[in-house]
Design a protein around this motif. Sequence first.
Motif, short mmCIF file in Angstrom:
data_model
loop_
_atom_site.label_atom_id
_atom_site.label_comp_id
_atom_site.label_asym_id
_atom_site.label_seq_id
_atom_site.Cartn_x
_atom_site.Cartn_y
_atom_site.Cartn_z
N ILE A 257 0.09 5.75 -0.79
CA ILE A 257 -0.68 5.33 -1.96
C ILE A 257 -0.28 6.13 -3.20
N GLY A 258 -0.11 7.45 -3.05
CA GLY A 258 0.32 8.25 -4.20
C GLY A 258 1.76 7.95 -4.57
N ASN A 259 2.60 7.86 -3.61
CA ASN A 259 4.04 7.61 -3.60
C ASN A 259 4.85 8.77 -4.14
N PHE A 260 6.10 8.83 -3.71
CA PHE A 260 6.99 9.97 -4.00
C PHE A 260 7.12 10.27 -5.48
N SER B 20 -6.53 8.44 -0.30
CA SER B 20 -6.89 7.60 0.84
C SER B 20 -7.04 6.14 0.42
N ASN B 21 -6.95 5.28 1.42
CA ASN B 21 -7.04 3.83 1.23
C ASN B 21 -8.23 3.31 2.03
N PRO B 22 -9.29 2.76 1.37
CA PRO B 22 -9.32 2.23 0.00
C PRO B 22 -10.15 3.06 -0.98
N LEU B 23 -10.64 4.24 -0.56
CA LEU B 23 -11.55 5.00 -1.42
C LEU B 23 -10.83 5.83 -2.47
N LEU B 24 -9.53 5.98 -2.35
CA LEU B 24 -8.70 6.71 -3.32
C LEU B 24 -9.16 8.15 -3.50
N GLY C 201 -0.88 2.75 -8.40
CA GLY C 201 -1.11 1.35 -8.72
C GLY C 201 -2.26 0.71 -7.98
N LEU C 202 -3.07 1.51 -7.28
CA LEU C 202 -4.14 0.95 -6.44
C LEU C 202 -5.50 1.44 -6.91
N PHE C 203 -6.48 0.54 -6.93
CA PHE C 203 -7.86 0.95 -7.17
C PHE C 203 -8.80 -0.01 -6.45
N SER C 204 -10.04 0.43 -6.28
CA SER C 204 -11.06 -0.40 -5.65
C SER C 204 -12.27 -0.51 -6.57
#
Length: 599
Positions: free
Chosen positions: A368-371, A339-343, A510-513
């Motif tokens: 967010i995970g991507n293929f 999930s975005n932004p809690l991952l 590639g995403l984190f909070s």
Amino acid sequence: MSTLYRQPGLGVPVPPSVAHAISVSLPTWRDNVGYMEGEKRVMDAMASGYPRFVVHFSVRKLARICEQKFGTQGEQCLLFPTQKTADHCRAFLVDQSSQSGSPVQARLVRYLIHPKDERELASDDAGCRTAPSQSRFAEVHIVLFPADIFPLARLCWQHTGMGISSRYAEHCLSLMPEYIKPSSHLQLTSSTEDLSGGKIDYLMNQRCDNLAVDSAAVAKSALRCRIASMVVRNNPVNFPVHEQTVVTEDDVFLFPTGMYAVWTAYELVVTTRPAAHTICFGFPYTDTHKILQKWGPGCHFFGHGLDTDIDELENILEQEQLKYPSRPPALALFTEFPSNPLLRSADLPRLRALADKYNFPIIIDETIGNFVNVSVLPYADIIVSSMSKIFSGSANVTGGSLTFNPAGRHYQQLKTRLTSLYEDVYFDEDVICMELNSRDLEKRTSVIDVNTEAVCDFLRSHSIAGGMSSSVIKDILYPKWITRDKYDHCRVKQRKRDVGEEGRDGGFGGLFSITFTTAAASATFFDTLSCYKGPSLGTNFTLACPYTILAHYSELEWAAKYGVEETLVRISVGMEDKEALLRCMEAALKAAQVTSTSL
């Protein structure tokens, strides 16, 4: 030295000098708050913005022309590619204004722009004129409404992503005799220095504009095949059922934006299934939740997305089934992975079991995970994705995809319905650009995954969650530590791709909070960051934003109830030199620590 880039000024497109950039520089915390509050200093500086939130200047220019030609005094307009999309906007305006007790009327005009004889043909709701016989013309559907409800109209533009693109607007303008193409359309490159003194060159999106439009059909086919191949090829080895599941090009549908794909998935279930509440599981990107709230029969929201929420969901489903035994107790379930932004990653096997028991489809957003990193196909009836993010990476074009799972029990019903509803409105130049950008997705993802894990390891080692007794950082929200077992279950496992080629485990994305102990530390950390700062994610360059401020400024207390703190900073890591990224983060951390000790 800790500077990754020469920091662009407030309101400058990101990437800089790119005519169709989909982000915008908001370099300080105060700038972001000022943007959300409509502060004149900030709004006057906004030369660009994320296309669904800030109408691109080329679209605005075309809209002003349309208002002058077809509007009455005091009317404004939004522009859409087809009558169907314009109808959706008008219906939204009528419905939402009626709910507020001040119903308004909106007018539709179909506008045909023809370059040869300079005739511009228009028709309103009462009829339709015939276009000239020549093959090259542009068609725009105009929704005209009282100017004072523009904020409401813009919500439809934002939530659904159905508006025309900036490239299509420029195509329309180019057919008008008086239009002069801006100099920014020359073949240019913009450069920014990295820490090693080298250059990161971003080839301008204009490389796409010069390609033959006939290439668009080939590009669309290539994109659909690419997505279909990755959905199946990257299935984890512990899902043998997928040796028999074949996803083909015909199972993939393309859209101009990711939200248009999400909205279409919602339209599908609303128009094919008995009326019932939808389920939004986990705290999603804001517009997904708004779609489920503002259209259709209502939504059960499970914002934490944890196992305890599944317990509550199961109880609701049981009660609904007892109450209405003749129909399924839910319309569909929407979730992101992660999930975005809690991952956070949901327990997809358990949700799938509930969906099968109570006969409703699951729609999973894998953006967010991507293929490359995760496979959610075993648990999804429909996979939606924003191709504007890492799939493109270049932040110069938008796009979305919707993929059916042929093994799903709702496959025939949903796909047959979409086949009858689908309008291909993905503009030729946009799709050509997207196809070019996405060719090296796997290589870019590999670099970004490694960079992100290194940055997160460093920051977490300086956080309270990572064992520090005292720190300005509370926690790093990243799939490596957040609901790790759920993420690993769908994480791509290592396997050989082709003869002589080693595969790789899927990364953590590639995403984190980051969450902080004080608001001052959060703002100082953000202001000190030397990366680009603005909306969007999944870019080839590092991009940070105060997510909650931008996405939930009018509902901060509500978001905080689900762990989305007002001071949360979200960072999308790019392909820069890893050591340079670490120095950038270290400098921001030191500044935040100084701020904290001085209080």
